[in-house]
Motif scaffolding. Structure first.
Motif, PDB file in Angstrom:
ATOM      1  N   SER A  51      31.201  34.663   9.658  1.00  0.00           N
ATOM      2  CA  SER A  51      32.619  35.040   9.746  1.00  0.00           C
ATOM      3  C   SER A  51      32.844  36.518   9.457  1.00  0.00           C
ATOM      4  N   CYS A  68      37.174  25.913  13.467  1.00  0.00           N
ATOM      5  CA  CYS A  68      37.273  26.227  12.035  1.00  0.00           C
ATOM      6  C   CYS A  68      37.129  24.959  11.212  1.00  0.00           C
ATOM      7  N   SER A  70      38.151  25.128   7.613  1.00  0.00           N
ATOM      8  CA  SER A  70      38.979  25.223   6.402  1.00  0.00           C
ATOM      9  C   SER A  70      40.228  26.011   6.767  1.00  0.00           C
ATOM     10  N   GLY A  71      41.244  25.905   5.916  1.00  0.00           N
ATOM     11  CA  GLY A  71      42.465  26.680   6.136  1.00  0.00           C
ATOM     12  C   GLY A  71      42.142  28.161   6.147  1.00  0.00           C
ATOM     13  N   ASN A  72      41.255  28.585   5.254  1.00  0.00           N
ATOM     14  CA  ASN A  72      40.898  30.010   5.215  1.00  0.00           C
ATOM     15  C   ASN A  72      40.223  30.445   6.515  1.00  0.00           C
ATOM     16  N   GLU A  73      39.387  29.575   7.086  1.00  0.00           N
ATOM     17  CA  GLU A  73      38.775  29.947   8.367  1.00  0.00           C
ATOM     18  C   GLU A  73      39.838  30.066   9.465  1.00  0.00           C
ATOM     19  N   VAL A  75      42.953  30.980   9.062  1.00  0.00           N
ATOM     20  CA  VAL A  75      43.658  32.249   8.833  1.00  0.00           C
ATOM     21  C   VAL A  75      42.774  33.421   9.264  1.00  0.00           C
ATOM     22  N   CYS A  76      41.486  33.353   8.905  1.00  0.00           N
ATOM     23  CA  CYS A  76      40.534  34.413   9.236  1.00  0.00           C
ATOM     24  C   CYS A  76      40.399  34.548  10.759  1.00  0.00           C
ATOM     25  N   GLU A  79      43.520  36.222  12.028  1.00  0.00           N
ATOM     26  CA  GLU A  79      43.543  37.650  11.656  1.00  0.00           C
ATOM     27  C   GLU A  79      42.581  38.482  12.502  1.00  0.00           C
ATOM     28  N   GLU A  98      46.082  22.871   3.616  1.00  0.00           N
ATOM     29  CA  GLU A  98      45.379  23.279   4.846  1.00  0.00           C
ATOM     30  C   GLU A  98      46.037  22.658   6.082  1.00  0.00           C
ATOM     31  N   ILE A 101      49.074  24.686   6.868  1.00  0.00           N
ATOM     32  CA  ILE A 101      48.749  25.971   7.521  1.00  0.00           C
ATOM     33  C   ILE A 101      48.528  25.729   9.004  1.00  0.00           C
TER      34      ILE A 101
END
Ligand code: LLP
Length: 395
Positions: A51, A68, A70-73, A75-76, A79, A98, A101
């Motif tokens: 990532s 993805c 995860s929620g962070n993935e 968002v990443c 972005e 998650e 999101i």
């Protein structure tokens, strides 16, 4: 082999670090793009494999979607340029946050992995007044003939919904008020090397499962066959670009009866593994009773695959000049972490190696940097890029 100027550049950078070959990444992504267009198969890059923002931006810029976990993935991915409409979000244990999101960002599909999860998604979506676009992950009970830690499609694996719940799934989807069912998802494992055999079997199972659900009244407009294409860890120079041709051709042929539908795949490792090397310096040469150890400044916290799966990664001495390459000797190459499994390889044949030599641990672009930890409070290895090794991205 690298030239003296290139080696001099690499020697300026603080080790250990991940070095990504941007030309190879470009070549690999080009191949994937060409084949995906040729066969009309949509590709979502599995972000979990690597990532790094520069890599994500490059892949997104070439029009691929993202898978993805995860929620962070999610968002990443957003972005770094992946449009929401090309993002899928799988994972057996999505938290409520998650799910929110994913719902709020309007991704292509949330890939639900249990009946319980579908009910929770329906409930959260109703509460938010949003419709949830979902795919359902099926466990097709297929042996991918790979390491047991990276096999995902067998009845006893935690992933997806198995056959005994198919009837209940149809009933549940009929009752959900805020869920739009988009299709079915399969992913049976990773580092699969028996490509034709395993993926044609996956397609065969997928065909019969899709037919079952369609005869039960569901529209299966999308079929995602996951990732899993293996790479050549033994000889990365011989096979720098994995065999995407066989993989795409097998899937296209296997899904031929469903030509009108959208077919998706989610490669991770095959896109990035061969592009990355972990570069480490030899700190000490130690004469054991029966073995000679090379002790490196990179450890299992930087690349856990050998310690976790017993995975093989080729190791090269990139500092050894051509006159040293002739006479090889066996070394046990080990890291500095306080664990006996912190080993890069035993009895590896290398040219005579000295303190300060740089070693390249090859095929480390996938599941390398992303799985690093700060165990022993060690620093995290940074990313460098072949087109600008000493550039600002390095530190
Ligand atoms: N889609 C799903 C739902 C997945 O779970 C995975 C990987 C992929 C796609 C991408 O698979 P690939 O094309 O990379 O094989 N850490 C392990 C690999 C774990 C793979 C997890 N899932 C390793 O280092 O070998």
């Amino acid at each position: 082999m690298l030239n003296t100027n290139q080696i001099a550049d690499l020697e300026k950078i603080r080790t250990p670090y991940y070095l990504y070959d941007i030309r190879l990444l470009e070549k690999t992504v080009e191949e994937v793009r060409f084949l995906s267009e040729k066969y009309g198969i949509e590709v979502h890059y599995a972000v979990k494999a690597n990532s790094e923002p520069r890599i994500l931006r490059y892949i997104a810029g070439k029009g691929l979607g993202a898978d993805c976990v995860s929620g962070n993935e999610v968002v990443c991915a957003l972005e770094n340029g992946f449009p929401a409409g090309k993002i899928a979000f799988a994972g057996v244990g999505k938290t409520d946050e998650e799910i929110e999101i994913a719902l709020r960002t309007g991704i292509f599909a949330m890939v639900c992995e249990s009946l319980h999860e579908i009910s929770v998604v329906d409930e959260i979506a109703s509460g938010l007044g949003i419709r949830a676009s979902i795919m359902v992950r099926i466990n097709p009970n297929i042996d991918a003939h790979t390491h047991k830690y990276i096999t995902t499609g067998l009845d006893d694996n935690k992933f997806g919904i198995s056959e005994h719940e198919f009837g209940a799934l149809v009933e549940l989807l009929g009752k959900c008020r805020s869920v739009d069912f988009r299709g079915l998802h399969f992913h049976i494992g990773s580092q699969i090397t028996e490509v034709e055999e395993v993926f044609s079997l996956e397609c065969m199972r997928a065909r019969s499962i899709v037919s079952y659900f369609e005869s039960a009244g569901l529209n299966v407009d999308n079929i995602d066959l996951g990732g899993g294409l293996g790479v050549d860890y033994e000889d990365p120079d011989m096979n720098p670009v994995p065999d995407f041709r066989t993989w795409f051709a097998t899937i296209a042929e296997g899904m031929e009866p469903f030509r009108g539908k959208r077919i998706h795949v989610e490669p991770g490792r095959s896109i990035v593994a061969q592009c990355g090397s972990l570069i480490t310096k030899v700190l000490y040469v130690k004469n054991g009773l029966r073995k000679t150890f090379l002790i490196t400044d990179a450890g299992m916290n930087d690349l856990i695959r050998p310690a976790l799966y017993g995975a093989y990664h080729k190791v090269e001495n990139i500092s050894a000049s051509t006159d040293r390459q002739g006479s090889l000797r066996p070394y046990d190459i080990v890291g500095p972490v306080c664990e006996s499994s912190d080993v890069w390889g035993e009895g590896r044949m290398l040219p005579e190696t000295f303190r300060g030599d740089l070693l390249a641990i090859r095929s480390a672009g996938a599941y390398g940097q992303v799985m690093a930890s700060r165990y022993n409070l060690r620093d995290l290895a940074k990313a460098c890029y072949s087109d600008d090794p000493c550039g600002q991205n390095n530190y």
